[in-house]
Every structure is written in structure tokens, then in C-alpha cells.
Design a protein around this motif. Structure first.
Motif, PDB file in Angstrom:
ATOM      1  N   ALA A   1       0.826  -1.204   0.000  1.00 50.85           N
ATOM      2  CA  ALA A   1       0.000   0.000   0.000  1.00 50.85           C
ATOM      3  C   ALA A   1       0.863   1.258   0.000  1.00 50.85           C
ATOM      4  O   ALA A   1       0.444   2.298  -0.508  1.00 50.85           O
ATOM      5  CB  ALA A   1      -0.940  -0.004   1.205  1.00 50.85           C
ATOM      6  N   SER A   2       2.081   1.145   0.577  1.00 52.08           N
ATOM      7  CA  SER A   2       2.959   2.300   0.666  1.00 52.08           C
ATOM      8  C   SER A   2       4.344   1.806   1.041  1.00 52.08           C
ATOM      9  O   SER A   2       4.509   0.670   1.510  1.00 52.08           O
ATOM     10  CB  SER A   2       2.453   3.277   1.726  1.00 52.08           C
ATOM     11  OG  SER A   2       2.550   2.681   3.015  1.00 52.08           O
TER      12      SER A   2
ATOM     13  N   SER B 170       4.300   0.614   4.526  1.00 51.89           N
ATOM     14  CA  SER B 170       3.726  -0.719   4.685  1.00 51.89           C
ATOM     15  C   SER B 170       4.771  -1.788   4.378  1.00 51.89           C
ATOM     16  O   SER B 170       4.860  -2.802   5.085  1.00 51.89           O
ATOM     17  CB  SER B 170       2.519  -0.888   3.760  1.00 51.89           C
ATOM     18  OG  SER B 170       2.012  -2.204   3.828  1.00 51.89           O
TER      19      SER B 170
ATOM     20  N   ARG C 199      -0.869  -7.168   3.556  1.00 48.14           N
ATOM     21  CA  ARG C 199      -1.692  -6.073   3.039  1.00 48.14           C
ATOM     22  C   ARG C 199      -3.165  -6.287   3.396  1.00 48.14           C
ATOM     23  O   ARG C 199      -3.874  -5.340   3.777  1.00 48.14           O
ATOM     24  CB  ARG C 199      -1.527  -5.950   1.533  1.00 48.14           C
ATOM     25  CG  ARG C 199      -2.392  -4.838   0.941  1.00 48.14           C
ATOM     26  CD  ARG C 199      -1.968  -4.419  -0.435  1.00 48.14           C
ATOM     27  NE  ARG C 199      -2.754  -3.280  -0.885  1.00 48.14           N
ATOM     28  CZ  ARG C 199      -2.505  -2.576  -1.973  1.00 48.14           C
ATOM     29  NH1 ARG C 199      -1.468  -2.888  -2.736  1.00 48.14           N
ATOM     30  NH2 ARG C 199      -3.278  -1.565  -2.317  1.00 48.14           N
TER      31      ARG C 199
ATOM     32  N   GLU D 141      -3.702  -5.333   7.002  1.00 46.47           N
ATOM     33  CA  GLU D 141      -3.649  -3.883   7.190  1.00 46.47           C
ATOM     34  C   GLU D 141      -4.919  -3.196   6.669  1.00 46.47           C
ATOM     35  O   GLU D 141      -5.385  -2.217   7.247  1.00 46.47           O
ATOM     36  CB  GLU D 141      -2.424  -3.313   6.479  1.00 46.47           C
ATOM     37  CG  GLU D 141      -1.114  -3.627   7.177  1.00 46.47           C
ATOM     38  CD  GLU D 141      -0.016  -2.654   6.843  1.00 46.47           C
ATOM     39  OE1 GLU D 141       0.805  -2.364   7.729  1.00 46.47           O
ATOM     40  OE2 GLU D 141       0.039  -2.171   5.691  1.00 46.47           O
ATOM     41  N   GLU D 142      -5.484  -3.737   5.596  1.00 46.16           N
ATOM     42  CA  GLU D 142      -6.644  -3.080   4.986  1.00 46.16           C
ATOM     43  C   GLU D 142      -7.968  -3.549   5.550  1.00 46.16           C
ATOM     44  O   GLU D 142      -8.934  -2.777   5.611  1.00 46.16           O
ATOM     45  CB  GLU D 142      -6.622  -3.313   3.474  1.00 46.16           C
ATOM     46  CG  GLU D 142      -5.449  -2.618   2.772  1.00 46.16           C
ATOM     47  CD  GLU D 142      -5.409  -2.888   1.279  1.00 46.16           C
ATOM     48  OE1 GLU D 142      -6.182  -3.769   0.811  1.00 46.16           O
ATOM     49  OE2 GLU D 142      -4.619  -2.221   0.576  1.00 46.16           O
TER      50      GLU D 142
END
Length: 275
Positions: free
Chosen positions: A19-20, A23, A252, A255-256
Motif C-alpha cells: 500500500a505504501s 507498509s 496487506r 492492514e486493509e
């Protein structure tokens, strides 16, 4: 004849997009931390705050301790690091534990010897290294294999086997995330009714059998890595490098979407040897 050159190494599969950059950095840090920590023994305290597992309603450690208090000679099969047995407030005059994995043998010895319990290195295969009728209580928490005929043999008449065991398809949401759908014979293994039948075939009377399905959550990818390193039969041969793309994708997802949800299955079985 000229020697053939070895085939060139295959490139690792690309990681899914993060995501970044932050992350990605969190992923690498969490995985590195979980790879570095020791997984010796059967203590899961490292997961505090990082994963949760709903406990069975019957309270195995407390119920086991109650039975140990009344026993004269007890055997704990596959004791791990001895943590569960050591937590009992009172041990019988004769208390023996078996374990096969050398790091756990050392941990269990250090923990249990001061309490008066003897730790025996055993291959977890028949026969158990004890005489017939040696124990009036045999206990085991999460045995890999239950050798029912041997348990029946080492129990004294009227003696009890008391065990909490892993049930069918336990944490299979995580297993199948990495390995894909498992066949029915794998998903159905460790059925409590199979345990009942095996105990009865060995001549024991099953006096209690209780299954439960329990909620388990992993809050970060480090918890997943630690769990799979420790519980080695979940994803056999698990390494971070082999499963790095799947781990990155799961990182991910957590995290999301929040914690990864799985379900643990357990059953409690109590069997007695007839007088």
C-alpha cells in the motif's frame, strides 16, 4: 564426458504491491522479528497482543490439575516444554513426563525436575518405556499421535486417560491460504468420534467427549510467521522465503481489512480402564 552446468537459479516470485513504502517497511520488520525469535517449548506468550485464541470452555489446565491432585502416579505424554504440567499446584508422588524434541526435553527437565517430576526422552512411538499398569493417570495436551493401546497398557485398572486434543480442520483458514483447498480425508482427520472408536478398541471406556470450535485471530503478519514456525505441521516445511509473496499479500489484507480470522477446533476426551 563434459560436466553439465547446473541450471540457473530461478528468480523468486515478485512480491505483490504494498500500500505504501511504510507498509513494506512494516512487513519486513515484522517478518524479521518473527523469524529471529526462539520457538522452543510450548509457550505462546510472544503472541500476546498479536494474536488471540478463544479458550475451550472446559479449562483443561484446571481440570487436569484436579485429577493430578488425586493421583498417586501420573504420566504426561508429549509434555512439550513442561509448561502445562508445571502449572499444576500439586503433582503426584510419582510424576513422569515424556518428550521427543531435544530443545523441549532440556526445557522440560529444567522446569519439572525442581518440582520432583522426571522427564524421559521418548520417540513418541510405541512402546512407551514403562511397565504395564504403571500409572493411575495419563494426561496429554495436544498430542501429535495418540497410541491408544499403549495408553491402555500403562494404565492401572480403574486408571484414567485425560486429554485435550486438536480436532479436525483446525486453523484451516490459514492452512488453506498457503496450501490451497485440502482433500476431505485431510480436513476430516482427527475427528473426535474416531478417537472414541480407537479408545474403545483398545479396551477403554470413554466417559467424556466434548468438541468445540473456537475463534482465532492474527493481528499482524509477524504473528502468522511465528505461529507457522512453531506449529510446524500446519504448513509442512514452511519458510518465509518460500512463502514471501503470500505473506506479503496477507500483510496487506490484514492492514486493509483487519485481523485474519480462523477457527481452532479442540476436543476433550476422558477414558477409563475397566477394573
Amino acid at each position: 564426458m563434459s560436466e553439465q552446468s547446473p541450471p540457473p537459479p530461478q528468480p523468486s516470485p515478485p512480491l505483490p504491491p504494498f500500500a505504501s513504502p511504510a507498509s513494506r517497511d512494516r512487513f519486513e520488520a515484522l517478518v524479521a522479528e518473527a523469524e529471529a525469535v526462539s520457538v522452543d517449548g510450548w509457550d505462546f506468550s510472544w503472541l500476546e497482543g498479536r494474536a488471540t485464541e478463544q479458550r475451550p470452555s472446559w479449562g483443561y489446565a484446571r481440570a487436569m490439575a484436579d485429577r493430578l491432585r488425586e493421583a498417586r502416579a501420573a504420566l504426561d505424554i508429549q509434555t512439550g516444554g513442561g509448561e502445562v504440567l508445571a502449572a499444576a499446584p500439586k503433582l503426584p508422588p510419582v510424576t513422569v513426563a515424556t518428550e521427543s524434541w531435544p530443545p523441549n526435553i532440556a526445557r522440560a527437565t529444567a522446569l519439572l525436575h525442581p518440582l520432583g517430576a522426571v522427564v524421559v526422552a521418548d520417540a513418541d512411538e510405541p512402546p512407551l518405556p514403562f511397565g504395564d499398569g504403571a500409572f493411575d493417570l495419563v494426561v496429554s495436551r495436544h498430542p501429535v499421535t495418540t497410541w491408544w493401546e499403549e495408553i491402555a497398557r500403562v494404565l492401572a485398572p480403574g486408571g484414567t486417560y485425560f486429554s485435550q486434543q486438536v480436532g479436525p480442520a483446525s486453523v484451516f483458514e490459514l492452512v488453506e491460504y498457503f496450501l490451497g483447498p485440502q482433500p476431505p480425508e485431510v480436513r476430516g482427520a482427527r475427528d473426535p468420534e474416531d478417537a472414541r472408536a480407537a479408545a474403545e478398541a483398545a479396551g477403554l471406556d470413554v466417559v467424556g467427549l466434548r468438541p468445540e470450535r473456537l475463534r482465532t485471530e492474527f493481528f499482524d503478519i509477524g504473528a502468522v510467521v511465528y505461529f507457522l514456525r512453531k506449529v510446524i505441521w500446519m504448513v509442512p516445511g514452511f519458510t518465509v522465503e518460500q512463502y514471501r509473496p503470500q505473506l506479503a499479500a496477507l500483510h496487506r489484507k490484514i492492514e486493509e481489512e483487519g485481523p485474519f480470522l480462523a477457527h481452532t477446533t479442540r476436543f476433550l476426551i476422558e477414558a477409563r480402564k475397566p477394573l
